[in-house]
Motif scaffolding. Structure first.
Motif, PDB file in Angstrom:
ATOM      1  N   ASP A 128      28.528 -71.852  56.975  1.00 47.70           N
ATOM      2  CA  ASP A 128      28.869 -71.624  58.381  1.00 47.70           C
ATOM      3  C   ASP A 128      28.778 -72.927  59.159  1.00 47.70           C
ATOM      4  N   HIS A 129      29.916 -73.364  59.723  1.00 41.05           N
ATOM      5  CA  HIS A 129      29.921 -74.565  60.544  1.00 41.05           C
ATOM      6  C   HIS A 129      29.264 -74.273  61.894  1.00 41.05           C
ATOM      7  N   PRO A 130      28.487 -75.207  62.419  1.00 38.36           N
ATOM      8  CA  PRO A 130      27.888 -74.997  63.739  1.00 38.36           C
ATOM      9  C   PRO A 130      28.969 -74.942  64.820  1.00 38.36           C
ATOM     10  N   ASP A 131      28.687 -74.189  65.889  1.00 37.37           N
ATOM     11  CA  ASP A 131      29.650 -74.081  66.984  1.00 37.37           C
ATOM     12  C   ASP A 131      29.819 -75.406  67.716  1.00 37.37           C
ATOM     13  N   ARG A 132      28.779 -76.204  67.750  1.00 36.15           N
ATOM     14  CA  ARG A 132      28.807 -77.474  68.468  1.00 36.15           C
ATOM     15  C   ARG A 132      27.914 -78.469  67.734  1.00 36.15           C
ATOM     16  N   ILE A 133      28.341 -79.707  67.659  1.00 39.29           N
ATOM     17  CA  ILE A 133      27.567 -80.754  66.998  1.00 39.29           C
ATOM     18  C   ILE A 133      27.335 -81.886  68.000  1.00 39.29           C
ATOM     19  N   ASP A 134      26.086 -82.060  68.400  1.00 36.50           N
ATOM     20  CA  ASP A 134      25.744 -83.081  69.394  1.00 36.50           C
ATOM     21  C   ASP A 134      24.948 -84.249  68.816  1.00 36.50           C
ATOM     22  N   ASN A 135      24.155 -83.991  67.769  1.00 38.21           N
ATOM     23  CA  ASN A 135      23.261 -85.020  67.227  1.00 38.21           C
ATOM     24  C   ASN A 135      23.234 -84.949  65.708  1.00 38.21           C
ATOM     25  N   VAL A 136      23.372 -86.107  65.084  1.00 40.24           N
ATOM     26  CA  VAL A 136      23.407 -86.185  63.616  1.00 40.24           C
ATOM     27  C   VAL A 136      22.384 -87.203  63.135  1.00 40.24           C
ATOM     28  N   GLY A 137      21.587 -86.827  62.144  1.00 37.26           N
ATOM     29  CA  GLY A 137      20.660 -87.755  61.504  1.00 37.26           C
ATOM     30  C   GLY A 137      21.328 -88.450  60.336  1.00 37.26           C
ATOM     31  N   VAL A 138      20.930 -89.690  60.077  1.00 35.56           N
ATOM     32  CA  VAL A 138      21.508 -90.501  58.992  1.00 35.56           C
ATOM     33  C   VAL A 138      20.373 -91.194  58.248  1.00 35.56           C
ATOM     34  N   SER A 139      20.330 -91.033  56.940  1.00 37.49           N
ATOM     35  CA  SER A 139      19.261 -91.637  56.138  1.00 37.49           C
ATOM     36  C   SER A 139      19.793 -92.659  55.147  1.00 37.49           C
ATOM     37  N   ALA A 140      18.971 -93.684  54.888  1.00 36.44           N
ATOM     38  CA  ALA A 140      19.239 -94.646  53.813  1.00 36.44           C
ATOM     39  C   ALA A 140      17.897 -95.123  53.294  1.00 36.44           C
ATOM     40  N   PHE A 141      17.673 -94.958  52.008  1.00 34.63           N
ATOM     41  CA  PHE A 141      16.399 -95.315  51.397  1.00 34.63           C
ATOM     42  C   PHE A 141      16.625 -96.374  50.322  1.00 34.63           C
ATOM     43  N   GLY A 142      15.919 -97.490  50.445  1.00 33.67           N
ATOM     44  CA  GLY A 142      16.135 -98.609  49.545  1.00 33.67           C
ATOM     45  C   GLY A 142      15.330 -98.523  48.268  1.00 33.67           C
ATOM     46  N   LEU A 143      15.904 -99.042  47.199  1.00 32.27           N
ATOM     47  CA  LEU A 143      15.194 -99.180  45.941  1.00 32.27           C
ATOM     48  C   LEU A 143      13.951-100.045  46.115  1.00 32.27           C
ATOM     49  N   SER A 144      13.968-100.868  47.147  1.00 32.44           N
ATOM     50  CA  SER A 144      12.846-101.750  47.460  1.00 32.44           C
ATOM     51  C   SER A 144      11.682-101.006  48.089  1.00 32.44           C
ATOM     52  N   GLY A 145      11.911 -99.747  48.476  1.00 34.72           N
ATOM     53  CA  GLY A 145      10.889 -98.968  49.178  1.00 34.72           C
ATOM     54  C   GLY A 145      11.073 -98.957  50.680  1.00 34.72           C
ATOM     55  N   THR A 146      12.033 -99.714  51.193  1.00 38.85           N
ATOM     56  CA  THR A 146      12.288 -99.747  52.633  1.00 38.85           C
ATOM     57  C   THR A 146      13.191 -98.579  53.028  1.00 38.85           C
ATOM     58  N   ASN A 147      12.707 -97.766  53.971  1.00 42.02           N
ATOM     59  CA  ASN A 147      13.417 -96.576  54.422  1.00 42.02           C
ATOM     60  C   ASN A 147      13.964 -96.777  55.823  1.00 42.02           C
ATOM     61  N   ALA A 148      15.100 -96.159  56.109  1.00 43.72           N
ATOM     62  CA  ALA A 148      15.662 -96.213  57.456  1.00 43.72           C
ATOM     63  C   ALA A 148      16.279 -94.867  57.793  1.00 43.72           C
ATOM     64  N   HIS A 149      16.135 -94.484  59.051  1.00 40.53           N
ATOM     65  CA  HIS A 149      16.750 -93.245  59.527  1.00 40.53           C
ATOM     66  C   HIS A 149      17.284 -93.495  60.927  1.00 40.53           C
ATOM     67  N   ALA A 150      18.524 -93.127  61.148  1.00 41.37           N
ATOM     68  CA  ALA A 150      19.152 -93.272  62.452  1.00 41.37           C
ATOM     69  C   ALA A 150      19.520 -91.901  62.999  1.00 41.37           C
ATOM     70  N   ILE A 151      19.557 -91.804  64.305  1.00 39.53           N
ATOM     71  CA  ILE A 151      20.036 -90.592  64.964  1.00 39.53           C
ATOM     72  C   ILE A 151      21.193 -90.997  65.872  1.00 39.53           C
ATOM     73  N   VAL A 152      22.323 -90.359  65.646  1.00 42.77           N
ATOM     74  CA  VAL A 152      23.544 -90.660  66.392  1.00 42.77           C
ATOM     75  C   VAL A 152      23.870 -89.455  67.278  1.00 42.77           C
ATOM     76  N   SER A 153      24.112 -89.724  68.560  1.00 39.31           N
ATOM     77  CA  SER A 153      24.381 -88.652  69.518  1.00 39.31           C
ATOM     78  C   SER A 153      25.733 -88.849  70.176  1.00 39.31           C
ATOM     79  N   ARG A 154      26.309 -87.738  70.588  1.00 40.03           N
ATOM     80  CA  ARG A 154      27.603 -87.804  71.291  1.00 40.03           C
ATOM     81  C   ARG A 154      27.455 -88.653  72.543  1.00 40.03           C
ATOM     82  N   PRO A 155      28.493 -89.419  72.869  1.00 46.86           N
ATOM     83  CA  PRO A 155      28.430 -90.251  74.072  1.00 46.86           C
ATOM     84  C   PRO A 155      28.214 -89.390  75.312  1.00 46.86           C
ATOM     85  N   ARG A 156      27.511 -89.951  76.270  1.00 45.58           N
ATOM     86  CA  ARG A 156      27.286 -89.226  77.528  1.00 45.58           C
ATOM     87  C   ARG A 156      28.547 -89.224  78.368  1.00 45.58           C
TER      88      ARG A 156
END
Length: 394
Positions: free
Chosen positions: A366-394
């Motif tokens: 089931d697709h959501p009715d509205r999508i305002d915020n999306v999380g993005v992950s990237a995890f390095g083999l080096s052990g360095t982790n990153a997570h971004a949150i992208v939101s619809r423009p105001r």
């Protein structure tokens, strides 16, 4: 900060956001698109950057593709590169691999051209080459945290704007694997798919496939221009000591997601979808889902948190994978649609999906009715982790 421009250079002629959306939302069963470049695809017009062909022949192609994507990302933002000459524009390049030199037979290179081998194949010169070419005077450096390099470079770009070190930031991530050596060192890890298909979160998942490409975004303070592709926040941390250098840490992954949430000012339930790291490995995928469940408090949600991964379509771009996932998030926010996958339609039995209240975008969902915020992950083999949150423009 806002993403105000973007570009990419991906296999199969994907050069624009329109091309990217077609590949992202298309029917993968009728594509079988390549995830690595043919040699012909990597031939670019070096003279437009005042690099002679005899130099270009011994320079890592990534340097030229980074220049190409930087120029096109600025143009996508409505900025003519020449107008930035002398400006405090920062350049941050995520790049881990530089194995092109292994494909060269030095004995076949004329003595007068050998001087280009060094500076042309040093990863750290890629960012400097962009600043040099466009006469940019802001901070400029290369970032290497392996598979999280792109998002870590994004974090550097954000912080440069926050601190005032830069007025505008170019964030670029690149990944090419051109040599037999580069392919061999991945094969021996056992993480590559024996079936030559990445099936992240799928019951038949057996690893990832190699992906290649370059992605670039332009970051600017909010209100910089008439258009924003999305507001972005990004957090970074490290696994610390685990059972091994490359073994993920569920607590660290949870922490980096929670930090990104705090930066964004959003409640955990406001995240509509997560573009996960999702490499299709039996060790990494269950740990990632457990961390997402804890950080996003999915037990409190009325409906499952939807997650997916672009690696089945584009391969694992390693150092560029996080920035590619950022582009997926931007397209989702603009089109208000999720790029599902057919796969087997059977989620992995190694992950307790119902307990986590998380649902992978496999088969019918089931697709959501509205999508305002999306999380993005990237995890390095080096052990360095990153997570971004992208939101619809105001």
């Amino acid at each position: 900060m806002d993403v105000v421009g973007a570009s990419m250079f991906l296999p199969g002629g994907v050069r624009s956001r329109t091309d990217f959306a077609a590949a992202l939302f298309g029917d993968e069963e009728h594509g079988d698109r390549a995830t690595t470049f043919s040699d012909d695809e990597l031939r670019t017009d070096s003279m437009r950057f005042r690099i002679a062909p005899r130099q270009a022949r011994v320079i890592d192609p990534q340097h030229l593709l980074v220049l190409d994507c930087a120029e096109r990302a600025l143009e996508d933002a409505g900025i003519h590169p020449k107008d930035l000459a002398g400006s405090q524009t920062g350049v941050f390049v995520g790049m881990s691999e530089s194995d092109f030199v292994h494909t060269l037979d030095v004995d076949q290179i004329a003595d007068k051209n050998r001087s280009y081998l060094g500076i042309g194949n040093v990863r750290g010169a890629a960012a400097g080459r962009v600043s040099y070419t466009f006469d940019l005077h802001g901070p400029s450096w290369q970032v290497d945290t392996t598979c999280s390099s792109g998002l870590v470079a994004l974090r550097h770009g954000i912080m440069a704007l926050v601190s005032g070190d830069a007025d505008l930031a170019l964030v670029i991530a690149s990944h090419l694997v051109r040599s037999d050596f580069g392919k061999m060192i991945r094969a021996v890890t056992g993480a590559l798919s024996e079936s030559d298909s990445c099936r992240a979160f799928d019951a038949r998942a057996d690893g990832f496939t190699i992906g290649e490409g370059v992605v670039a975004v332009v970051l600017a303070p909010e209100g910089f221009g008439a258009r924003s592709l999305g507001r972005v926040h990004c957090a970074v941390n490290h696994d610390g000591r685990t059972a091994g250098l490359t073994v993920p840490n569920v607590k660290a992954q949870r922490d980096v997601v929670e930090r990104a949430l705090r930066m964004s000012g959003l409640d955990a339930t406001a995240i509509d979808y997560v573009e996960a790291h999702g490499t299709g490995t039996p060790l990494g995928d269950p740990i990632e889902v457990a961390a997402l469940a804890a950080a996003y408090r999915t037990a409190d949600r009325k409906s499952p948190l939807l997650i997916g991964s672009n690696k089945p379509r584009f391969g694992h771009l390693e150092s560029a994978s996080g920035l590619l996932s950022l582009m997926v998030a931007i397209e989702i926010l603009e089109r208000q649609h999720l790029p599902g996958r057919t796969g087997t339609g059977q989620p992995s039995e190694l992950i307790p999906w119902a307990e986590h209240n998380i649902r992978p975008t496999l088969g019918d969902f089931d697709h959501p009715d509205r999508i305002d915020n999306v999380g993005v992950s990237a995890f390095g083999l080096s052990g360095t982790n990153a997570h971004a949150i992208v939101s619809r423009p105001r």
